[in-house]
Design a protein around this motif. Structure first.
Motif, mmCIF file in Angstrom:
data_model
loop_
_atom_site.group_PDB
_atom_site.id
_atom_site.type_symbol
_atom_site.label_atom_id
_atom_site.label_comp_id
_atom_site.label_asym_id
_atom_site.label_seq_id
_atom_site.Cartn_x
_atom_site.Cartn_y
_atom_site.Cartn_z
ATOM 1 N N SER A 184 0.894 -1.200 -0.024
ATOM 2 C CA SER A 184 -0.145 -0.057 0.049
ATOM 3 C C SER A 184 0.917 1.382 0.024
ATOM 4 N N MET A 185 2.095 1.121 0.565
ATOM 5 C CA MET A 185 2.771 2.185 0.658
ATOM 6 C C MET A 185 3.425 2.624 -0.976
ATOM 7 N N ALA A 186 3.437 1.640 -1.746
ATOM 8 C CA ALA A 186 3.511 2.014 -3.179
ATOM 9 C C ALA A 186 2.715 3.056 -3.694
ATOM 10 N N ILE A 187 1.608 2.918 -3.172
ATOM 11 C CA ILE A 187 0.498 3.843 -3.556
ATOM 12 C C ILE A 187 0.308 5.207 -3.061
ATOM 13 N N THR A 188 0.305 4.940 -1.740
ATOM 14 C CA THR A 188 0.195 6.365 -0.828
ATOM 15 C C THR A 188 0.937 6.228 0.415
ATOM 16 N N PRO A 189 1.491 7.348 0.751
ATOM 17 C CA PRO A 189 2.058 7.128 1.938
ATOM 18 C C PRO A 189 1.414 7.207 3.221
ATOM 19 N N ARG A 190 0.098 7.384 2.929
ATOM 20 C CA ARG A 190 -1.075 7.520 4.242
ATOM 21 C C ARG A 190 -1.103 5.802 4.607
ATOM 22 N N ALA A 191 -0.777 4.980 3.792
ATOM 23 C CA ALA A 191 -0.630 3.537 4.291
ATOM 24 C C ALA A 191 -0.020 3.192 5.623
ATOM 25 N N MET A 192 1.082 4.023 5.832
ATOM 26 C CA MET A 192 1.755 3.813 7.209
ATOM 27 C C MET A 192 0.922 4.171 8.451
ATOM 28 N N LEU A 193 -0.260 4.615 8.078
ATOM 29 C CA LEU A 193 -1.234 5.017 9.275
ATOM 30 C C LEU A 193 -2.145 3.944 9.515
ATOM 31 N N SER A 194 -2.249 2.789 8.800
ATOM 32 C CA SER A 194 -3.105 1.445 9.094
ATOM 33 C C SER A 194 -2.440 0.941 10.209
ATOM 34 N N ARG A 195 -3.342 0.691 11.353
ATOM 35 C CA ARG A 195 -3.007 -0.167 12.503
ATOM 36 C C ARG A 195 -3.525 -1.609 12.419
ATOM 37 N N GLY A 196 -3.725 -2.087 11.247
ATOM 38 C CA GLY A 196 -4.320 -3.359 11.097
ATOM 39 C C GLY A 196 -3.300 -4.519 11.473
ATOM 40 N N VAL A 197 -4.003 -5.574 12.215
ATOM 41 C CA VAL A 197 -3.009 -6.649 12.579
ATOM 42 C C VAL A 197 -3.587 -7.876 12.034
ATOM 43 N N ALA A 198 -2.983 -9.089 12.139
ATOM 44 C CA ALA A 198 -3.446 -10.325 11.721
ATOM 45 C C ALA A 198 -2.803 -11.444 12.802
ATOM 46 N N GLY A 199 -3.791 -12.466 13.212
ATOM 47 C CA GLY A 199 -3.242 -13.510 14.055
ATOM 48 C C GLY A 199 -4.371 -14.580 14.025
#
Length: 162
Positions: free
Chosen positions: A102-117
Motif C-alpha cells: 500500500s505504501m507504493a500507492i500512498t504514504p498514508r498506508a503507514m497510518l493503518s494499524r491493522g493486525v493479523a493473527g
C-alpha cells in the motif's frame, strides 16, 4: 476450498446510515479467489461486539475471518485491539506485506494499524475500511493465504517444494 467470513466494522453501516461498500467488495474478492464466503457481519466500532463476532467465527471453525474498518487513528477505531485480544498467535508478516504494498500507492498506508493473527483454527486479518484500500491490501496477501491456511488446518504438505 476454505471457508471465509467478512466482518465490517462501522458505526454508520451498523445503524443503517451508510451502505456497507467494503464488506461486499471483500466478499467478492474472496469468492473469486475460491473461498466459500458464508456472509458479511456488520458490527459497530465497539470492542466487545468486534471480539464477539471474531470469536463466533472461530467457534464456527471459519478458516479465514477478514475485517474491514476500524484500523485508523480515530478514537473509536478499535478493531486491532479487539483482534489482539482474541488471537493467541500473531502473524505480523501479513500486515507488514499489506502496508508495504500500500505504501507504493500512498504514504498514508503507514497510518493503518491493522493486525493479523490466529484464533483457534481461524486466521483473522484486519483490512482498512476504505473499499479501495481494502482491495489493495487484500490483493497483496491473497496469493499466500492458501498455503498458510493449509498449514493452520493441519493438512499435510511439503513446504520445501513450494
Amino acid at each position: 476450498m476454505f471457508t471465509a467470513r467478512v466482518i465490517t466494522v462501522s458505526d454508520r453501516s451498523y445503524r443503517g446510515e451508510r451502505p456497507d461498500a467494503g464488506g461486499p467488495l471483500v466478499k467478492e474478492l474472496l469468492t473469486a479467489a475460491g473461498y466459500e464466503v458464508d456472509g458479511i457481519v456488520v458490527v459497530p466500532d465497539e470492542d466487545a461486539q468486534i471480539r464477539q463476532a471474531l470469536m463466533q467465527g472461530a467457534a464456527e471453525d471459519i478458516a479465514l475471518i477478514v475485517t474491514t474498518g476500524g484500523t485508523g487513528f480515530a478514537p473509536r477505531d478499535v478493531t486491532p485491539e479487539a483482534t489482539l485480544a482474541v488471537c493467541t498467535r500473531m502473524t505480523p508478516g501479513i500486515p507488514e506485506a499489506m502496508r508495504a504494498a500500500s505504501m507504493a500507492i500512498t504514504p498514508r498506508a503507514m497510518l493503518s494499524r491493522g493486525v493479523a493473527g490466529i484464533c483457534e483454527r481461524s486466521l483473522i486479518i484486519n483490512l482498512p475500511g476504505s473499499p479501495k484500500a481494502a482491495k489493495e491490501n487484500l490483493e497483496a496477501v491473497l496469493p499466500a493465504l492458501e498455503h498458510g491456511l493449509t498449514m493452520l488446518r493441519g493438512k499435510p504438505m511439503d513446504c520445501a517444494k513450494l
